[in-house]
Design an enzyme around this catalytic site. Sequence first.
Site, short mmCIF file in Angstrom:
data_model
loop_
_atom_site.label_atom_id
_atom_site.label_comp_id
_atom_site.label_asym_id
_atom_site.label_seq_id
_atom_site.Cartn_x
_atom_site.Cartn_y
_atom_site.Cartn_z
N LYS A 51 0.68 -1.13 0.06
CA LYS A 51 -0.15 0.02 0.06
C LYS A 51 0.87 1.30 -0.13
O LYS A 51 2.10 1.37 0.28
CB LYS A 51 -1.01 0.07 1.19
CG LYS A 51 -1.86 -1.13 1.01
CD LYS A 51 -2.93 -1.07 2.38
CE LYS A 51 -3.98 -2.24 2.31
NZ LYS A 51 -4.93 -2.22 3.54
N TYR A 108 -12.84 -2.10 -2.56
CA TYR A 108 -13.18 -2.31 -0.91
C TYR A 108 -14.71 -1.91 -1.00
O TYR A 108 -15.05 -1.50 -0.10
CB TYR A 108 -12.18 -1.25 -0.29
CG TYR A 108 -10.85 -1.47 0.10
CD1 TYR A 108 -10.67 -2.70 0.47
CD2 TYR A 108 -9.87 -0.69 -0.44
CE1 TYR A 108 -9.33 -3.02 1.17
CE2 TYR A 108 -8.52 -1.30 0.07
CZ TYR A 108 -8.39 -2.40 0.90
OH TYR A 108 -7.15 -3.01 1.14
N ARG A 124 -2.02 -14.22 4.57
CA ARG A 124 -2.73 -13.54 5.92
C ARG A 124 -1.97 -13.68 7.01
O ARG A 124 -2.03 -12.61 7.80
CB ARG A 124 -4.17 -14.19 5.82
CG ARG A 124 -5.13 -14.00 4.61
CD ARG A 124 -5.53 -12.43 4.41
NE ARG A 124 -6.40 -11.97 5.65
CZ ARG A 124 -7.02 -10.94 5.68
NH1 ARG A 124 -7.00 -10.03 4.36
NH2 ARG A 124 -7.56 -10.33 6.69
N THR A 163 -5.25 -6.80 11.04
CA THR A 163 -5.53 -5.57 10.38
C THR A 163 -4.99 -4.38 10.99
O THR A 163 -4.37 -3.40 10.65
CB THR A 163 -7.21 -5.25 10.29
OG1 THR A 163 -7.61 -6.53 9.46
CG2 THR A 163 -7.42 -4.22 9.35
N ARG A 218 2.44 -6.31 9.13
CA ARG A 218 2.12 -5.27 9.85
C ARG A 218 2.52 -4.71 11.19
O ARG A 218 2.57 -3.52 11.49
CB ARG A 218 0.52 -5.58 9.95
CG ARG A 218 -0.28 -5.41 8.39
CD ARG A 218 -1.57 -5.96 8.55
NE ARG A 218 -2.46 -5.54 7.44
CZ ARG A 218 -3.52 -6.02 6.98
NH1 ARG A 218 -3.99 -6.86 7.76
NH2 ARG A 218 -4.13 -5.72 5.88
N ASN A 220 -2.00 0.47 6.83
CA ASN A 220 -1.33 -0.71 7.25
C ASN A 220 -0.66 -1.80 6.36
O ASN A 220 -0.33 -2.78 6.45
CB ASN A 220 -2.35 -1.78 7.88
CG ASN A 220 -3.48 -2.16 6.86
OD1 ASN A 220 -3.56 -1.93 5.67
ND2 ASN A 220 -4.74 -2.79 7.54
N HIS A 260 -2.15 -5.39 1.83
CA HIS A 260 -3.43 -6.22 1.44
C HIS A 260 -3.09 -7.64 1.15
O HIS A 260 -2.19 -7.83 0.57
CB HIS A 260 -4.27 -5.50 0.22
CG HIS A 260 -5.40 -6.37 -0.19
ND1 HIS A 260 -6.52 -6.66 0.59
CD2 HIS A 260 -5.50 -7.28 -1.38
CE1 HIS A 260 -7.01 -7.57 -0.09
NE2 HIS A 260 -6.63 -8.04 -1.23
N GLU A 320 -9.41 -10.83 -7.63
CA GLU A 320 -8.51 -9.79 -7.51
C GLU A 320 -7.37 -9.90 -8.56
O GLU A 320 -6.97 -8.94 -9.28
CB GLU A 320 -7.94 -9.61 -6.17
CG GLU A 320 -9.06 -9.16 -5.09
CD GLU A 320 -8.66 -9.23 -3.57
OE1 GLU A 320 -9.86 -8.84 -2.95
OE2 GLU A 320 -7.67 -9.56 -3.30
P1 ATP Z 1 -7.03 -5.75 3.58
O1 ATP Z 1 -8.47 -6.17 2.91
O2 ATP Z 1 -6.76 -4.41 3.10
O3 ATP Z 1 -6.19 -6.91 3.16
P2 ATP Z 1 -7.87 -6.61 6.11
O4 ATP Z 1 -8.73 -7.73 5.26
O5 ATP Z 1 -6.93 -6.87 7.17
O6 ATP Z 1 -7.32 -5.71 5.28
P3 ATP Z 1 -10.54 -5.23 6.23
O7 ATP Z 1 -11.46 -5.73 7.27
O8 ATP Z 1 -10.76 -6.02 4.89
O9 ATP Z 1 -9.24 -5.58 6.76
O10 ATP Z 1 -10.31 -3.72 5.98
C1 ATP Z 1 -9.85 -3.26 4.63
C2 ATP Z 1 -8.80 -2.24 4.97
O11 ATP Z 1 -9.66 -1.18 5.61
C3 ATP Z 1 -7.95 -2.40 6.13
O12 ATP Z 1 -6.78 -3.00 5.51
C4 ATP Z 1 -7.56 -0.95 6.49
O13 ATP Z 1 -6.89 -0.46 5.70
C5 ATP Z 1 -8.97 -0.25 6.56
N1 ATP Z 1 -9.66 -0.34 7.69
C6 ATP Z 1 -10.24 -1.65 8.22
N2 ATP Z 1 -10.82 -1.04 9.62
C7 ATP Z 1 -10.58 0.21 9.77
C8 ATP Z 1 -10.68 1.03 10.75
N3 ATP Z 1 -11.32 0.81 11.85
N4 ATP Z 1 -10.33 2.27 10.54
C9 ATP Z 1 -9.69 2.78 9.65
N5 ATP Z 1 -9.36 1.87 8.30
C10 ATP Z 1 -9.83 0.75 8.60
MG MG Z 2 -10.05 -7.40 3.65
#
Ligand code: ATP
Ligand code: MG
Length: 165
Positions: free
Chosen positions: A11, A51, A87, A93, A104, A114, A117, A128
């Site tokens: 990212k 997203y 993962r 996250t 992370r 973070n 992805h 994707e």
């Molecule tokens: P990714 O999909 O990016 O791999 P993830 O699967 O660990 O991450 P998701 O729940 O899918 O987490 O959230 C997607 C992205 O949205 C996170 O990686 C983060 O960048 C952002 N995000 C998630 N929760 C929050 C939050 N509470 N506040 C701010 N940003 C958030």
């Molecule tokens: Mg995700």
Amino acid sequence: MAIERTFSIIKPDATARNLTGAINALIEQSGLRIIAQRRVRITRAQAETFYAVHRARPFFGELVDFMISGPVVVQVLEGENAIAKYRDIMGATDPAKAAAGTIRKVHANSIGENSVHGSDAADTAANEIASFLPETTSSAKASCGGVRGFGASQPALRACRLIGY
Ligand code: ATP
Ligand code: MG
């Protein structure tokens, strides 16, 4: 467990801090193989679609703005159990909750910024990869096999050579 492919994004917070190599070192040390890679600026529309599942969440606007704030590196990773394995090495996250030694935990700025992805399931990984690195899919390979035949256009042949088929 079969050999799988998963989709990875390094990212903008990580590319801004010159962490592409450090993150890919952790990926490669885990045994996963980077089989395709491109540095790109994604568009707002791409980020919103990517997203879309989070569209109703309060952080959605911030998340999209962040994902288009700088270059990202889109990658296909391959290996045994690649989806779950990646993962695992990414970590939770929220970096504050991520296990020691995960990407992370080591590199992320915050829950929003973070660093990486990773796809969360086989169907999302396939979608994707097809969206961001379509040349790696079996349908691209099949169509390149097809264009090698008599009468294929020079641009088509060149494109297939460029992507290694
Ligand atoms: P990714 O999909 O990016 O791999 P993830 O699967 O660990 O991450 P998701 O729940 O899918 O987490 O959230 C997607 C992205 O949205 C996170 O990686 C983060 O960048 C952002 N995000 C998630 N929760 C929050 C939050 N509470 N506040 C701010 N940003 C958030
Ligand atoms: Mg995700």
